[in-house]
Design an enzyme around this catalytic site. Structure first.
Site, short mmCIF file in Angstrom:
data_model
loop_
_atom_site.label_atom_id
_atom_site.label_comp_id
_atom_site.label_asym_id
_atom_site.label_seq_id
_atom_site.Cartn_x
_atom_site.Cartn_y
_atom_site.Cartn_z
N HIS B 67 0.83 -1.21 0.00
CA HIS B 67 0.00 0.00 0.00
C HIS B 67 0.86 1.26 0.00
CE1 HIS B 67 -2.10 3.15 2.45
NE2 HIS B 67 -3.02 2.95 1.54
N GLU B 70 2.13 1.83 -3.41
CA GLU B 70 1.05 2.39 -4.24
C GLU B 70 1.02 3.92 -4.09
OE1 GLU B 70 -2.92 3.91 -3.29
OE2 GLU B 70 -3.09 1.79 -2.72
N HIS B 71 1.09 4.40 -2.85
CA HIS B 71 1.11 5.86 -2.64
C HIS B 71 2.31 6.50 -3.33
CE1 HIS B 71 -1.70 7.17 0.78
NE2 HIS B 71 -2.11 5.97 0.43
#
Lengths: 428, 430
Positions: B67, B70-71
């Site tokens: 995650h 992803e950022h």
């Protein structure tokens, strides 16, 4: 003429909007009942959709009614109540698979419309009221819903902001209704309210999908006509409140993250000439990930995961919302206020204005690709008397100048800063 | 480019596997104004232990890294990629799940440029110490936001109670502590291993012309160099079939308690088609008893054990599976124990042919409604593809199912020790 090939027909006791479209594998039918937003009757309006969806005289219990919908290829019926400025709208939405896509091409549309008619016009009754066991149970459910609004902190903070900001305006009324009303609502009283609503509310019926217009008209004539109803528009025009002085309200609950919500008055509503400038203003200020709020509160200072703004088209409000650590209240607040000052000072480029126009246009087109989105756009237009075709709407957005956006920014006034924070929050 | 024609749905999908291994799917819907593109890697929060590309030793990376990555892909040395999409009049986003990370945009103009932007930004990472540090504050607030959401806490709490060691029990975003350990080098390690084109799928749906779109994508990819990709070697701990905890609860400042009954599903050795079939059957069986037309729903609702918030779902994926039923309740203990009994009772019953047909029709209708959404088609098609199946073949699968299949499914379902109960209890004086 309109945003799409819409056929608008004045019918007996309702207005029919037919929207042919090949985009969908389903046909969507939406019935909208509109009345002025008032304290009296608001809880009845919250309760009614729940009661109506439970049973009809023909399908006297939930299981029987739901099974009938399931047999029609899982036809979905849902309903909700919402505020449109200072009016209240109950929407019933039904989506049924287009027969053309079924293996056996079984005719299910008419049966689905007939079932829709039963739910709206022939609910299960007992003497002069609804079935009292259903009403009692739905009152419990609504009670639970009202008490648990607090569990969703973002919605709760928004509701509290409206409570403070629009204290003496109908707009502050809660669409879920009020606990104290529930005690006095009986199945007879609710039924009396229902009879009045079904006869007097302004009713608009939208049908969208790939269909034969004549056949649809025949169906709606048979199943939506309201004999004796004038279908008058009892519109409540929203009052415009002048802001004397901005207020700051801090409330405390058990939360990990503080909810910082700011309420502004825009003095611009859907249908006004400068509405397009407001759309662009909002896009640059907080509407998109490229906006000032996102870039400064989140990207530059890492204070929040979300920081955004949106506006209420029929009431003339602009709302900012962000989730920040309780200790960061002062810093986040001043960054947000600085962004608004920057807007008023014209501290943004012509390029940003142009890019934002494209974003707003994209958003509009995307909304119109969705059946319910399209219906909402058309309904808004009709309510505000500002009906225009999509290309004109887009042209008007394209015509907005930077100067107009600055003028819009200058019109906007801060009304209330609301912060929902932790019990031991570190803010000053 | 290969054409897949689905007559009943009146849809055609164009597919091609490029030389670098990237799978591309295109769906033309000229009546739509918009186009939706989604670029997905078969890599999610559960892929925590693996052998990095070019190395021989296994590593375990910090929780929440998929995650975090992803950022960070949105930030480049000189710019923020959101702005690139903004300039093209598009909106962009991304999400991370247990098994996938996906980057997406929707646009109504300049489609080619938007697709190129999507491919280019995902295939050109830039991570620096400074930007990694900066992101920690943002993600910490994202985690805090979820911490305050009782629905999320109850969903995740149930999964945590079901699993002993498997990383599916780790929150997708990690914890405020675990993300502090993430470094720039960790991000590159994960990126290089999991973002190879052969581990990725691009799906573009909407107002496009497939032939020229495919050419453009091919040209874009052929210009880029990628190393040869060995098979990705992921490892997961041994996970017992039983639930880790029989029951567990947390307290939160909620007004109404929540109770969830979780069932750990056995997915060992199941093929993609078996997972899909299992999910469909489980969904239909639960629907029959627990949707608003069901006997169990009726009983639970009448007795005030559940309310409108009651939900249920079965999710079966590579590596893990679960069924969760529950929601708000004024009598959470009673609700949970009654639902547990009901699960055992339904195992002993047979759904009549007529009723099963009704549930099939409902499922077909749900599927058709979902087909109105480009996002649904693109997301789910990608998901099914990574499982080795085809979303548009779901319709014939549903049509082939019978009440006997449901009965057979139930025979192997539900072991007593695979059940858990998770509760969110209101804090005193909240």
């Amino acid at each position: 003429m309109k945003i799409t090939e819409e056929t608008l027909l004045e019918k007996e006791g309702y207005r029919l909007h037919i929207l042919p479209s090949k985009k969908y594998k389903t046909i969507t039918i939406v019935a909208k009942f509109k009345a002025p937003l008032k304290r009296e009757g608001i809880t009845e309006r919250a309760l009614l959709p729940h009661v109506l969806q439970k049973a009809t005289n023909n399908h006297p219990n939930v299981r029987s009614l739901q099974s009938a919908f399931e047999n029609l290829y899982g036809t979905a019926l849902s309903s909700d109540g919402s505020k449109k400025g200072e009016n209240h709208v109950i929407s019933f939405r039904m989506e049924v698979v287009n027969e053309a896509y079924l293996n056996d091409q079984e005719p299910i549309l008419e049966e689905a419309v007939q079932l829709f008619n039963e739910v709206l016009f022939d609910p299960k009754t007992e003497g002069e009221g609804f079935d009292s066991s259903i009403v009692d149970r739905e009152k419990q459910t609504l009670e639970q819903k009202i008490t648990s609004i607090k569990d969703d902190k973002m919605s709760y903070a928004n509701m509290r902001l409206m409570d403070h900001m629009c204290k003496d305006e109908p707009y502050a009324l809660h669409v879920h209704g009020y606990l104290e009303d529930l005690e006095t609502i009986t199945s007879e009283k609710l039924y009396a309210y229902y009879k009045e609503m079904i006869a007097k509310d302004m009713l608009d019926v939208y049908v969208i999908g790939d269909m034969d217009q004549k056949a649809i008209e025949k169906l709606t004539d048979q199943y939506f006509s309201r004999k004796g109803s004038t279908n008058a528009d009892d519109d409540q025009v929203s009052v415009t409140k002048e802001v004397k002085e901005a207020r700051e309200v801090i409330e405390r609950e058990e939360v990990n993250q503080g909810k910082l919500h700011l309420g502004y008055r825009t003095y611009t509503k859907f249908g006004d000439d400068d509405y397009y400038a407001l759309q662009i203003f909002n896009g640059i200020f907080g509407g998109f990930p490229s906006s000032k709020l996102f870039m400064n509160v989140r990207e530059k200072h890492s204070l929040a995961y979300y920081a955004a703004s949106r506006f209420e088209s029929h009431k003339g409000l602009l709302l900012v919302f962000s989730g920040v650590d309780p200790k960061d209240f002062d810093q986040a607040k001043s960054i947000i206020l600085e962004q608004m000052d920057a807007m008023k000072n014209g501290d943004f480029t012509e390029d940003q204005v142009e890019e934002t126009k494209e974003q707003v246009i994209h958003q509009l087109q995307e909304t119109m690709d969705n059946a319910n989105g399209m219906i909402e756009v058309l309904y808004h237009q009709m309510l505000s008397g500002a009906e225009m075709p999509a290309n004109e709407l887009i042209d008007n957005i394209r015509k907005v100048t930077k100067e107009q956006v600055v003028q819009m920014a200058k019109k906007i006034e801060l009304d209330t800063i609301y912060f929902l924070t932790s019990k031991e929050g570190g803010e000053s | 480019m290969e054409e897949l024609v689905y007559t009943q749905l009146n849809e055609t999908v164009y597919q091609e596997t490029l030389d670098n291994g990237l799978k591309v799917f295109l769906l033309s819907k000229p009546e739509m104004a918009k186009t939706f593109g989604i670029f997905t890697t078969n890599y999610g929060s559960i892929d925590q232990t693996f052998t990095p590309i070019g190395k021989s030793e296994k590593v375990t990376v910090p929780e929440g890294i998929a995650h975090f990555l992803e950022h960070k892909l949105f930030e480049k040395e000189d710019r923020d990629v959101f702005q690139d999409f903004t300039r093209l009049g598009a909106s962009a986003n991304a999400f991370t799940s247990f098994t996938k990370t996906a980057y997406l945009f929707s646009a109504t103009s300049q489609i080619d440029k938007n697709v190129q932007t999507l491919l280019d930004f995902v295939q050109d990472p830039y991570f620096s110490e400074e930007s990694v540090e900066k992101e920690k504050g943002i993600i910490a607030q994202e985690i805090r936001m979820y911490d305050d959401q009782p629905d999320w806490r109850s969903f995740f709490g149930t999964i945590q109670s079901l699993y002993h060691d498997h990383p599916v029990k780790v929150d997708i975003a990690g914890t405020v502590d675990s993300i502090q350990k993430i470094t720039k080098d960790d991000l590159y390690t994960c990126y290089e291993t999991f973002y190879h084109p052969s581990n990725m799928v691009l799906f573009v749906a909407g107002n496009i012309e497939p032939e020229s779109m495919m050419t453009m994508i091919r040209d874009n990819q052929v210009k880029k160099e990628f190393p040869d990709a060995p098979e990705i070697n992921r490892s997961y701990p041994e996970e017992p079939a039983s639930a880790a905890k029989k029951e567990h609860s947390i307290t939160m400042p909620v007004t109404t308690a929540k109770a969830m009954v979780g069932v750990k599903e056995n997915v060992d050795g199941l093929t993609g088609e078996e997972l899909v079939r299992g999910e469909l059957l489980s969904g239909m069986i639960l629907d029959y008893y627990f949707s608003r037309s069901g006997v169990f729903y009726e009983e639970l609702y009448k007795n005030d054990l559940i309310d409108d918030s009651f939900q249920f779902e079965t999710e079966l994926d590579r590596q893990f599976g679960f069924t969760i039923l529950g929601g708000d309740s004024r009598k959470p203990d009673e609700m949970a124990s009654r639902i547990k009994e009901m699960l055992h009772e339904l195992k002993e019953q047979r759904i009549s042919d007529e009723d099963f047909t009704r549930m099939k029709r409902k499922k077909i209708g749900q599927f058709m409604r979902a087909m109105n959404s480009l996002e649904f088609i693109a997301n789910q098609f990608t998901h099914y593809h990574t499982l080795g199946t085809d979303l548009f073949e779901v319709l014939p699968i549903i049509e082939s199912l019978t009440a006997d299949d449901a009965e057979e499914y139930l025979q192997h379902w539900l072991k007593e020790d695979a059940i858990t109960v998770f509760q969110v209890k209101p804090q005193a004086n909240a």
